[in-house]
Design an enzyme around this catalytic site. Structure first.
Site, mmCIF file in Angstrom:
data_model
loop_
_atom_site.group_PDB
_atom_site.id
_atom_site.type_symbol
_atom_site.label_atom_id
_atom_site.label_comp_id
_atom_site.label_asym_id
_atom_site.label_seq_id
_atom_site.Cartn_x
_atom_site.Cartn_y
_atom_site.Cartn_z
ATOM 1 N N THR A 187 0.867 -1.192 0.000
ATOM 2 C CA THR A 187 0.000 0.000 0.000
ATOM 3 C C THR A 187 0.899 1.236 0.000
ATOM 4 O OG1 THR A 187 -1.666 -1.206 1.207
ATOM 5 C CG2 THR A 187 -1.814 1.202 1.283
ATOM 6 N N GLU A 217 -6.615 -9.633 7.018
ATOM 7 C CA GLU A 217 -5.962 -10.596 7.902
ATOM 8 C C GLU A 217 -7.031 -11.490 8.510
ATOM 9 O OE1 GLU A 217 -3.272 -9.004 10.802
ATOM 10 O OE2 GLU A 217 -2.373 -7.663 9.325
ATOM 11 N N ASN A 236 -9.751 1.571 1.742
ATOM 12 C CA ASN A 236 -9.536 1.373 3.176
ATOM 13 C C ASN A 236 -10.132 2.522 3.989
ATOM 14 O OD1 ASN A 236 -8.360 -1.092 3.018
ATOM 15 N ND2 ASN A 236 -6.373 -0.489 3.835
ATOM 16 N N CYS A 255 -3.468 -1.711 9.304
ATOM 17 C CA CYS A 255 -3.843 -1.058 8.034
ATOM 18 C C CYS A 255 -4.688 0.204 8.210
ATOM 19 C CB CYS A 255 -4.573 -2.043 7.139
ATOM 20 S SG CYS A 255 -3.572 -3.487 6.779
HETATM 21 C C1 UGA Z 1 -8.175 -4.138 5.978
HETATM 22 C C2 UGA Z 1 -9.126 -4.181 4.767
HETATM 23 O O1 UGA Z 1 -10.394 -4.718 5.154
HETATM 24 C C3 UGA Z 1 -8.538 -5.042 3.637
HETATM 25 O O2 UGA Z 1 -9.384 -4.991 2.491
HETATM 26 C C4 UGA Z 1 -7.151 -4.494 3.288
HETATM 27 O O3 UGA Z 1 -6.525 -5.270 2.277
HETATM 28 C C5 UGA Z 1 -6.268 -4.482 4.544
HETATM 29 O O4 UGA Z 1 -6.889 -3.672 5.557
HETATM 30 C C6 UGA Z 1 -4.920 -3.941 4.165
HETATM 31 O O5 UGA Z 1 -4.845 -2.767 3.781
HETATM 32 O O6 UGA Z 1 -3.944 -4.691 4.129
HETATM 33 P P1 UGA Z 1 -7.614 -5.805 8.004
HETATM 34 O O7 UGA Z 1 -6.826 -4.668 8.583
HETATM 35 O O8 UGA Z 1 -6.983 -7.146 7.915
HETATM 36 O O9 UGA Z 1 -8.087 -5.455 6.501
HETATM 37 O O10 UGA Z 1 -8.912 -5.963 8.908
HETATM 38 P P2 UGA Z 1 -10.473 -5.657 8.793
HETATM 39 O O11 UGA Z 1 -11.217 -6.930 8.703
HETATM 40 O O12 UGA Z 1 -10.743 -4.663 7.748
HETATM 41 O O13 UGA Z 1 -10.748 -5.010 10.235
HETATM 42 C C7 UGA Z 1 -10.090 -3.814 10.654
HETATM 43 C C8 UGA Z 1 -10.595 -3.349 12.002
HETATM 44 O O14 UGA Z 1 -11.934 -2.889 11.900
HETATM 45 C C9 UGA Z 1 -10.589 -4.409 13.107
HETATM 46 O O15 UGA Z 1 -10.104 -3.832 14.297
HETATM 47 C C10 UGA Z 1 -12.054 -4.783 13.249
HETATM 48 O O16 UGA Z 1 -12.373 -5.233 14.547
HETATM 49 C C11 UGA Z 1 -12.729 -3.457 12.937
HETATM 50 N N1 UGA Z 1 -14.115 -3.589 12.436
HETATM 51 C C12 UGA Z 1 -14.358 -4.197 11.234
HETATM 52 C C13 UGA Z 1 -15.172 -3.047 13.168
HETATM 53 O O17 UGA Z 1 -14.969 -2.460 14.266
HETATM 54 N N2 UGA Z 1 -16.439 -3.144 12.678
HETATM 55 C C14 UGA Z 1 -16.715 -3.744 11.491
HETATM 56 O O18 UGA Z 1 -17.906 -3.781 11.106
HETATM 57 C C15 UGA Z 1 -15.642 -4.289 10.761
#
Ligand code: UGA
Length: 429
Positions: free
Chosen positions: A121, A155, A208, A260
């Site tokens: 990124t 992740e 993101n 991220c």
């Molecule tokens: C995120 C993006 O979703 C990916 O598409 C992207 O490739 C990645 O960053 C990256 O740039 O490498 P990630 O950081 O693995 O992925 O995790 P997410 O599943 O997106 O969750 C991020 C945070 O948001 C977590 O702390 C999760 O608990 C929180 N979250 C997620 C919420 O509080 N509410 C939600 O409804 C969803």
């Protein structure tokens, strides 16, 4: 095709394993010799469902190999992917020194035409800089096409996301590398979006930031729900049924974290500033995220009053479920806040305990989630692990000195919990 991936972090290793799985021959390069030795021996440094089997199978089939020798990796492949870290700097901007270093290494090793694909990124216009750098440092003066191919895997779901992408974004300066990229991604059967390089780079940061915005939006709505007696999960369900909105990423909680979203938001704000745009909308997204944590801590203090000499059990340390990653984890931040208030902690996480230990040296790690609350004044849920829904609630309730549960991820039904005798505080309900 013959592919090389430079960097064996989350993105590089999962990409390499998935490319090998669909039949490409992949060399993964990492400058950490100890890590390369481990990977060759089948030891995977991160927990990611399905990854270990994928790596072992493809290594055994001879399709996936590891080396610390960049020239070897560059010379033996047609296409070289860059998947190295782009960490934040103190002012929020991105440290691109790893990318620059790799661009020079690739340039130094090139003896014939290569396609160099950036998967990390990066700020918009990085592709241009990579192309300039390779041209400048390439002694053999051979041609090269630089492509931006951002990765969207999450992740904890990385293998599934990579094998079944919603779309593959390919940013190019000319049409020359497009056929090769289409061939690499053909087995994944996803729509391929071909754009210019700057647009591809922006798609990643814009996506993101939009997802983070969606989470902050629902967290702000959760405040209104609490003040008005509404239920944020019902509001999210009702909103999400509109296809234009969608239900995903509308789970209110204690805020987003991980390596991220927080980093990419700061970077995007900085990138916008450098281009001359004050991205106040995203600054508000950050503010709401910080407030959400403050509000949860306040809720705990309001109920338990003085935390000094209180014992609190915390379920969940990873930044989200299905991972052992604790980088920028809201759960860890919460634990540290509670400790600062004087509380002693007993903690449990299905996968992240080992990585959390150095960050919480004074907390007691408990292997059995049903035993975490023994002798505690209250229980807190900080990460949305599905496992926690199967908690033996009766046993846990009896093991607490008071049946108080602060559910930071809305895993349980409030009415049912209250019927069972719990003092149950959640988010936006
Ligand atoms: C995120 C993006 O979703 C990916 O598409 C992207 O490739 C990645 O960053 C990256 O740039 O490498 P990630 O950081 O693995 O992925 O995790 P997410 O599943 O997106 O969750 C991020 C945070 O948001 C977590 O702390 C999760 O608990 C929180 N979250 C997620 C919420 O509080 N509410 C939600 O409804 C969803």
């Amino acid at each position: 095709m013959k592919l090389t991936i430079i960097g064996t972090g989350y993105v590089g290793l999962v990409t390499g394993a998935c490319f090998a799985e669909v039949g490409h021959r992949v060399i993964c390069v990492d400058n950490d010799a100890a890590k390369v030795r481990q990977l060759r021996a089948g030891v995977i440094p991160i927990y990611e469902p399905g990854l270990e089997e994928l790596v072992k199978r493809n290594v055994a089939l001879g399709r996936l190999s590891f080396t610390e020798n960049t020239p070897e990796g560059v010379q033996q492949s047609d296409v070289v992917f860059i998947a190295v870290p782009t960490p934040p700097q103190p002012d929020g901007s991105v440290d691109l020194s790893f990318i620059e270093r790799v661009a020079r290494d690739i340039a130094g090793a090139m003896t014939e035409y290569k396609i160099v694909v950036d998967k990390s990124t990066v700020p918009v216009k990085t592709g241009e800089k990579v192309a300039e750098t390779i041209k400048r440092y390439c002694k053999a003066k051979v041609d090269c096409d630089v492509v931006s191919n951002p990765e969207f895997l999450r992740e904890g779901f990385a293998v599934g996301d990579l094998m079944n992408p919603d779309r593959v974004v390919v940013g190019v300066r000319s049409q020359r590398p497009v056929a090769a990229l289409k061939q690499i991604y053909a087995p994944f059967r996803a729509p391929i979006v071909v754009t210019d390089i700057a647009s591809a780079e922006l798609i990643k940061h814009a996506s993101n930031s939009f997802l983070a915005l969606k989470i902050s939006y629902i967290n702000a709505i959760s405040v209104l729900c609490e003040a008005s007696g509404a239920n944020v999960q019902e509001v999210a369900a009702g909103m999400g049924m509109d296809e234009r909105i969608g239900r995903r990423f509308l789970d209110a909680g204690i805020g987003f974290g991980g390596s991220c979203f927080p980093k990419d938001l700061s970077a995007f704000i900085k990138i916008a500033e450098q281009i001359g745009y004050d991205f106040r909308l995203l600054k508000e997204v950050q503010r709401i995220n910080a407030d959400q944590m403050d509000r949860f801590v306040k809720k705990i203090i309001e109920t338990l009053w003085v935390l000094r000499d209180k014992k609190i059990a915390v379920l969940g340390l990873a930044f989200k479920q299905n991972t052992d990653d604790v980088r920028m984890s809201p759960a860890i931040a919460l634990c540290q806040r509670l400790q600062k208030e004087g509380a002693a902690l007993r903690v449990h996480d299905p996968k992240a305990m080992e990585k959390a230990r150095p960050l919480l040296p004074d907390a007691t790690c408990v292997e059995d989630m049903n035993a975490v609350a023994e002798g505690c004044d209250a229980l807190v849920i900080a990460t949305e692990w599905d496992e926690f829904k199967n908690l033996d609630l009766e046993r846990v309730r009896k093991s607490l000195s008071h049946p108080i549960l602060f559910d930071g991820r809305n895993l349980f039904d409030r009415a049912q919990m209250e019927e069972r005798g719990w003092i149950y505080k959640s988010i936006g309900r």
